[in-house]
Every structure is written in C-alpha cells, then in structure tokens.
Design an enzyme around this catalytic site. Sequence first.
Site, PDB file in Angstrom:
ATOM      1  N   GLU A 230     -50.251 -31.524  53.191  1.00  0.00           N
ATOM      2  CA  GLU A 230     -50.580 -30.125  52.946  1.00  0.00           C
ATOM      3  C   GLU A 230     -49.409 -29.316  52.419  1.00  0.00           C
ATOM      4  O   GLU A 230     -49.596 -28.294  51.751  1.00  0.00           O
ATOM      5  CB  GLU A 230     -51.085 -29.479  54.249  1.00  0.00           C
ATOM      6  CG  GLU A 230     -52.261 -30.194  54.881  1.00  0.00           C
ATOM      7  CD  GLU A 230     -51.820 -31.303  55.827  1.00  0.00           C
ATOM      8  OE1 GLU A 230     -50.620 -31.637  55.809  1.00  0.00           O
ATOM      9  OE2 GLU A 230     -52.661 -31.831  56.561  1.00  0.00           O
TER      10      GLU A 230
ATOM     11  N   ASP B  68     -24.944 -19.737  19.956  1.00  0.00           N
ATOM     12  CA  ASP B  68     -24.113 -18.852  19.154  1.00  0.00           C
ATOM     13  C   ASP B  68     -22.655 -19.208  19.438  1.00  0.00           C
ATOM     14  O   ASP B  68     -22.354 -19.965  20.357  1.00  0.00           O
ATOM     15  CB  ASP B  68     -24.403 -17.398  19.522  1.00  0.00           C
ATOM     16  CG  ASP B  68     -23.852 -16.418  18.505  1.00  0.00           C
ATOM     17  OD1 ASP B  68     -23.263 -16.868  17.508  1.00  0.00           O
ATOM     18  OD2 ASP B  68     -24.001 -15.200  18.717  1.00  0.00           O
TER      19      ASP B  68
ATOM     20  N   ASP C 194     -28.281 -12.603  21.336  1.00  0.00           N
ATOM     21  CA  ASP C 194     -27.891 -11.340  21.979  1.00  0.00           C
ATOM     22  C   ASP C 194     -28.395 -10.109  21.257  1.00  0.00           C
ATOM     23  O   ASP C 194     -28.371  -9.022  21.805  1.00  0.00           O
ATOM     24  CB  ASP C 194     -26.370 -11.255  22.121  1.00  0.00           C
ATOM     25  CG  ASP C 194     -25.647 -11.409  20.788  1.00  0.00           C
ATOM     26  OD1 ASP C 194     -26.328 -11.456  19.740  1.00  0.00           O
ATOM     27  OD2 ASP C 194     -24.402 -11.496  20.792  1.00  0.00           O
TER      28      ASP C 194
ATOM     29  N   GLU D  51     -49.763 -44.885  57.779  1.00  0.00           N
ATOM     30  CA  GLU D  51     -50.872 -44.139  58.372  1.00  0.00           C
ATOM     31  C   GLU D  51     -52.179 -44.918  58.293  1.00  0.00           C
ATOM     32  O   GLU D  51     -53.037 -44.818  59.183  1.00  0.00           O
ATOM     33  CB  GLU D  51     -51.016 -42.775  57.677  1.00  0.00           C
ATOM     34  CG  GLU D  51     -49.907 -41.791  58.031  1.00  0.00           C
ATOM     35  CD  GLU D  51     -50.008 -40.499  57.243  1.00  0.00           C
ATOM     36  OE1 GLU D  51     -50.786 -40.463  56.263  1.00  0.00           O
ATOM     37  OE2 GLU D  51     -49.312 -39.530  57.575  1.00  0.00           O
TER      38      GLU D  51
END
Length: 875
Positions: free
Chosen positions: A251, A293, A591, A660
């Site tokens: 979950e 740049d 920029d 499990e």
Amino acid sequence: MQYGPNELRRRGGRRWPAELVRQLVHPLALLLWLAAVLLFIVGSFVVAVAVVLIIMLNAAFAFAQELQAERAVEALAEYLPLRAKAVRDGRPVEIDATQLVPGDIAIIEEGDRIAADVRLLAGAIEVDMSALTGEAVPALRSASILDVDVPVLRAHDLVFSGTSCTGGQARGVVFATGMMTELGRIAALSERVEQDPSPLERQVRRVAWLIAAVSVALAFAFIPVATFGAHLSPINALVFAAGLLAGMVPEGLLPVITLALAVAVKVLATRGALVKRLSAVETLGSTDVICTDKTGTLTENRMRPMAVWTATGRTDLNDTGGNPAGTLPDAALDAVARVAATCNNARLRPGEEPSGDPTEVAVLLAAQLLGADTDADRREAGRRWQFHFDPELKLMSTIDQHGDRLVVHTKGAPEAVLPRCSALLDQQGRRVPLSDPDKERVTAQVDAFASDGLRVLTLAERALPIQRRPPHRRVDAERDLCFVGLIAMLDPPRPEVPQAVADCRTAGIRIIVITGDHPLTAVSIARRVGITDGHPRVISGEELDRLHEYQIAELVRDEPDIIFARASPEAKLHIADALREQGHVVAMTGDGVNDAPALRRADIGVAMGRSGTDVAREASTMVLTDDNFASIVAAVRSGRRIYDNVRKFIIYIFAHATPEVTPFLVFALAGGAVPLPLTILQLLAFDVGSETLPALALSREPAEPGLMQRPPRPRAEGVIRGPMLLRAWLFLGVLVSALQMAGFFYVLTRAGWRPGAQTGAGTHLNHAYRQATTMTFLGMIAGQVGTAFAVRTQRASLRSVGVLSNRYLLAGIVGELLLAAVFVYAPVFQQILGTTALPPLDLLLLIPYPFIVWGADELRRYLIRRHAARRRSPP
C-alpha cells in the site's frame, strides 16, 4: 496593514477530505477493499476489520506524505520570492514584490514580470499580456498615450500584474495589489487545474496494476489448490485467498515514491538548484544532453575590464583606480570613456556593490578607470532617448546631450556595430573615413582578444545635426557611426566547472555550448573547462540562421564536438527541437526573455536565479540560485540517485511476495498434512508493521559508487525490468522463504510433530504450533532486514557505500524490531495474532538470517562484477 501583502490567496486548492478519499481508491487500496468485502461475506469479521484498519492506516500515512511533499514544493517559494523595483526614500531599490502597496512608484524594465497593476507615469514598454488576454503579440504601453472610455485591459497607460515586460523601460504608480488586481480577479473565479501525472507517476501506477494483477491471480489460484489439495471447504479457501490478497498489496508504494522525490527537491534546493516540479527530479536522472550558455553558467559572470583598443593601439587597464599606467592624453581614449559611461545603465556607488548587468558594470568600470564621470544621476539627466539592448541586433544605443549637441552613443558586438560604422576616430579626435584595411585591422584585434578568452564590445558614436528632431527609430539612429574603440573584458571560468564537465563526460552526457559571445571566446572558454579538447565545429549566428531545421538536426547528430556562437533565441529553440526528435533528454539553460520558448521546449529548462529574468525563471523547470553549471550536474546526479532508490524500493517490495505466498502454498500442496505456517493476521501484521519504515529509509539511500560512470538510461526504459523481478522473486524471495520455513519446521519437529498430526486448539501440539508460526513470522522479519541491506546497491559492494551510512535505515530496522517484539510478547497481540513467546535459543537462531540473505546477495553481486570485468578486459 491597510492593504495586506501583494499576493494571491490560495483558492480551490486541495481539500483534505477529497485528498483522503483519493488515497482510499487508488489501485492497491481497491484490492484491499475487495479482500475486506470477501471476508465479510464469508463471515470472517475479525480479519475483515483488520483489513479495513490497514486500509485506513495506509491511507492516513499516504495522505500525510502527500501533504509533506506538497509543503516541500510550496516552501521553495521562500527561496525565490518575486522581486520588484520601486522608488523608496527617493532611491531605486529592489524589494520583495509582496511589499508593494498602492501608491508605490514601480520601475519596470525589460525582462521583468510585473508584480502589481500600475499606471505609467513616464516611459514606454512592450508588454506580453498573454496571461490575461491570450494574445501572444506584445502590446505597446506608454505614459504618453491616455485612453478614456475603453476596457481596462486596452488602456495604453496601464500594465497589469502577471504580465511581462519584453522591451523598454518605464515608471508608474501602483494602483492595485494582491486580490484587487486583474489577475487576482481572475484567480478568484478560477478553479485549480489538476496537473497531468508525470512519466514516473504513470510508470509507478502501471507497477501498481502489475502488483494487483499478480496478487489477484495468486489469491484466486489458491482457492482451487486449497479446495482440492488441502481439502478445505470453499469458505475457508476463500478466507485464506482474501487474506493472501490483503497481505501481498504494497500500500505504501505511491506515497513513499512521492516522499523520495520531495526529499530530493529539498536537498537540491540547499545545493542551489530549485526544482519546481517533483517529477522533474526523475527526468534529470535521464538527461543525456546539456545545452549550456557560457556567461554566468560556465564562467563567474563577473566581468573585469582588461584592455581598451583604439586606432592608436592597445591600453591595458588595472583595477587599482586612477588612469591606466603609461598612457598619454588621447582623444580616442576620452571618447571610449565617454561612450562607455553614457551608453550604460549600471550604477557605481562608493562603498556599495555595483548594480546592473555584469557586462555593463565592467564597461562602466573601464570608463571610471579612464577618468570619465560615472555618476548615474547626471548620466540620466542628460539622456534624451534609449534603444534598449536587442538580443537579435546585439546593440544598445542612447541619445545624450553633449554640450550643445545631441550624440548617439552605441555599444554592442563587433560584427553588429562595425558594419554600421563609416568613420573612425583617430588619436587627435578627428573623424576619418573607415577604410577596408581599417576594418581588417579592427577585426584582427577582435579575434586576438577573443582567442585569449576575452569578451569584446565595440563602441561608436555619431553627432546629430543641430536643431533637428532626434530620431526615434533604431534604423535611423544606429547608422553612419564613427568607430571609437574596443573594450576587452574577462569573465573567468568557475573553478568547479572543469570537474563537473569531467563528470558529465564519464556519465555519457553530451555538452553543447550555445552562447551569444564571439566564436573564439566561446571556444577558448570551452577548452579551459574541458568541454572540447580539439578543434570543435563552430557555427556562427549568421550561418545558423541560414540553415533549415533538418540541417540543424543533421549537425547536432553528426558533429559530436560543436559550439553555437552568436546564437539567437530562435536557434536555441530549433536545437532543442532537433535533439528531442532524436530521442535525447535535453536540459537547456537560459536567462533572457527570448530564451523562454527554448526553456519550455526542453525536457528540463534551467533558468538563472541571479542574472536571469523573471520571464525565464517562470518558463523554466529548474532555477539555479547560483547560476552555476556544476549545480546542473549535481541535479543530474540526484535524479539518478532517486531513480535508483525507487527501483531499490520496488525490489524490496517484490521480494516479500515469495515468502508471503510460500506458507500458503506449502499448506495447500501438502494437502493439509502441514499446518498453515503463517496465519492470515500474522501476515497482515508483517505487511503493515515491517514494510513501511525500511521502505521510507531506502528513499534516503546515498548514491552508489560509479553512479556518474553509467551512461544515461534510455527515455523509454521502464522502471521495472526483468532482472529486477528475477532478483526479487527468485533469489531474495526464495532465500527468505527457505529460512522462514526452516525455522517453522525446526520448532514444530522439535516438539514431536509428524506430518498429519493435529495442531489445533486443545491438542498437545497447539503451543508448539503457535511457537512455530511465531518463528515463521519473525523469520520473515529477520530475512526482510537482510533484504533491506541487500537492495541498497545494484552491483557495488555494500562496503563501498558504507554498511552503516544510511542512518534512516538503521532507525527503521530498530523500529521494526521493537514492533515485532510488541506483536510477539504483548498479551493483547498474542491473543489477536496467535503469537507466543519464544525461548532464547530460538531467538538466537534468527540472528544469522539477515546475514545469510545479505551475504548471498553480496556474493551474487561480486560474481556479476567479476564477470563484467572479464568482459571488459582485453584478451
């Protein structure tokens, strides 16, 4: 406060009930609801209630993590407050835009995002009003044009909050702020727009559905196996299937990933990179091209004037004040100083840091060193008109009062100014015709400066006829100029950039320099920082503008070592398009106002926080507060680390599926001869009590060695790959399953159990059976600890990152063990879960479990590394 802060109140944001409901209906939660309904139908109310409690607990946890992640992103606004220029105490100052109030005198310049509704008092500007009107064409707004009886948005003397100045300069009085602005009115009527899920979120949701499909398939496959193999009643088989389904659902998958991204955003913020979208952190990890740049990103953006060149020769400057050493009175130098001081918007104040564009500051410092008057107030008093710097024309000009005449002063790129010159100023200050040999001499000096890594500006002027109206069009003003001189400036590379560039090379990231500077300057800086070490292909702006889009695509594909100099903003956009179409993940720096399209088009738009305009910052995905190229590389490293951690967490989750399922399969395949090694409630306690804390800790895992030596992952590569599943299900999962079942059978057989013997309530083996299931439960937790350490690295040895380096994982494991002790020894949980206390000897048997799992995976990774080394070594 009479007006309140100049900000928009949040309206239509997330409401906590709706958010909580969203956590209750995602794919994994829906599976748990299905399991709970099945359990209620068959009458297993205790287990059903337990499943519902798990749903609620996980929803609350996920909701809390979502809120924490949202707050983490919102907190970035504190790092980047919108700034505004206003006149306070008679002086222009830069303030937080939230401090603007009606009555303030606001100063608006090119590149600014307007922070309040303003009525212009002086000047004229062009404004991008698309945020309010949807029209992309900039609109002229001027203090000299007064409109009456027109809609507010069409009034030529009004500008509005949320719009952007794309050209010009003006002053005006603020008349509305906050929710009283036009933007505030629209915000009050608007509903919050939901963001589309990011690529990572889509992949994770697909993972959730995959887990759901596997869980449902295994759970319902268990029904016929249990019914016909273990001879269980259909009701009991359904009970076990529902419990198995509930236990296999991870979950916490989505909230843990959200938290991992939020943590990465916070970490990057402390390193100077402000990421505005959580999902962008993951995108950074797959970046394989950085278009950067030069000025301010690769260099310090602290220009220093180094030399001046006029028709009489070169003059070296020094920054110690006074006149340049060894110079004689020179009319051409005086003209250079005058043009540099007047065609300028920077400010120098004694005892204060210079303010203004770094290039203009350097030009003004040169003027000061040459003895010119650099007082800003006297300069502005004599200014009659200004043509702001145009990034396409690469020029700036002013018309100023000089004596009894008006003079055009121009500065800009040599290739832009020189063609507009028809004369040259000699040492005596005479205007002589500019011949072709003179042009060649100037060009040769420009190249000499540029080859030394110096940035060069050309200065020129023209006296206007007396008693003539000054030209208000650039084309009329910037012609027939007289060449005055050159100013050479140095912007040294940042000291940390060479190492960052080297990291990019080893990481398989290509760097392309796209700059507005001279080609030779760009090449010189690129060589200094290691971007190029040979003779790169240099494409100038004029050449680039002549190329078709498909030719640009061929260039970036076929030329591995390429530099674009004097590139226009449109060229940056075409380059970004070409790279993306070729499948690259592109980070683009910018920029200026005109960089906004390229920043939006790139996968990661990177704006400059210090020197960048508000428009560029708004269009970007990430903002560099230090304007530093090394911060981009740090962000890429962080993006790769986060993606690795997401995969580690997924392996950790998947590895639990096998242990499990194994107890249920053993019970069913044994036909009931083996009692159920793990009860459903113990499985649920394992899933809830032991999974969450280590999973959270794995999201904080430090980077593995060699992270930046790997090539970038392909854009289309999924978050789950086949080797991950094999490692989780068939290696780690099988190891933990074998250990837990060994512990179960050891405790049970030691008590005299034989296959088929009864272990139910009231039998003499019931206590031993409770101890055996407790042993299985603790064996899974012990194996899980080993799994958590094993998945911390994919190939490297755990020793290389430090066994104890993740303190969050250590704390999570301590919390997990304490919770397990509560489940086993607290009487209330013994009654609910069917656990019981184990003798010390049995507990000692669990100690090797984590080391076996961890050690086996360590051996597996060692063998993989050795095999890879053999393949790389020459025969």
